[in-house]
Design an enzyme around this catalytic site. Sequence first.
Site, short mmCIF file in Angstrom:
data_model
loop_
_atom_site.label_atom_id
_atom_site.label_comp_id
_atom_site.label_asym_id
_atom_site.label_seq_id
_atom_site.Cartn_x
_atom_site.Cartn_y
_atom_site.Cartn_z
N VAL A 147 0.87 -1.17 0.00
CA VAL A 147 0.00 0.00 0.00
C VAL A 147 0.91 1.23 0.00
CG1 VAL A 147 -2.02 -1.07 1.08
CG2 VAL A 147 -0.24 -0.07 2.52
N SER A 148 0.38 2.35 -0.48
CA SER A 148 1.21 3.53 -0.67
C SER A 148 1.41 4.36 0.59
CB SER A 148 0.63 4.41 -1.77
OG SER A 148 0.62 3.70 -2.98
N THR A 149 0.43 4.35 1.49
CA THR A 149 0.52 5.21 2.68
C THR A 149 0.16 4.43 3.93
OG1 THR A 149 -1.77 5.95 2.58
CG2 THR A 149 -0.17 7.24 1.31
#
Length: 187
Positions: free
Chosen positions: A8-10
Amino acid sequence: MKIGYARVSTDEQCEDAQIDALKRFGCQRVYREKISGKSAKRPELSRLLDALRPGDIVVVQRLDRLGRSLSDLIDLLNGFKNIDVQFVSLHENIDTTSASGELMFHMIGAIAQFERRLISERTKLGLQAARARGRKGGRKAKMSVTDIKKAKAMLLDPDMTKAEVAKHFDVSRPTLNKALSMYSQPQ
């Protein structure tokens, strides 16, 4: 061994849905990463790559979880193939353990190569067109020919230093020296 990779990016995003899908598929080990896909440094992906052995299967929920770009994804998949590792993307139904999955992989690779060549050709054509119109690449010179002539005239004064002249034209002393050496016509 089936090895999953979830990203996931964040920190606000949750990879639980990815983990659940990978475990349902039978992944014995899952590497989890919370980092932007644009980042070239993905420590968990590096750990996964180091752990791979011939016969392993790398599984992701979606293609975009693995590669930063199509060319990056193709490079990773080629690396898998070179060490006899298979690849499965659950969402896109790509499974290189089957003939149709391998075909899909080769089609993606061909499209990526086609895309790279198109970009290269467009870039070359754009540069040729710019040159034909008298433009050339590179950074614009900090000092014009007129500025250089004025700088030379200023330096004829024995009380004027190169540092002062450079400051006057808002350039560094090495930039002034370079400009003076490139324009060496007599006054």
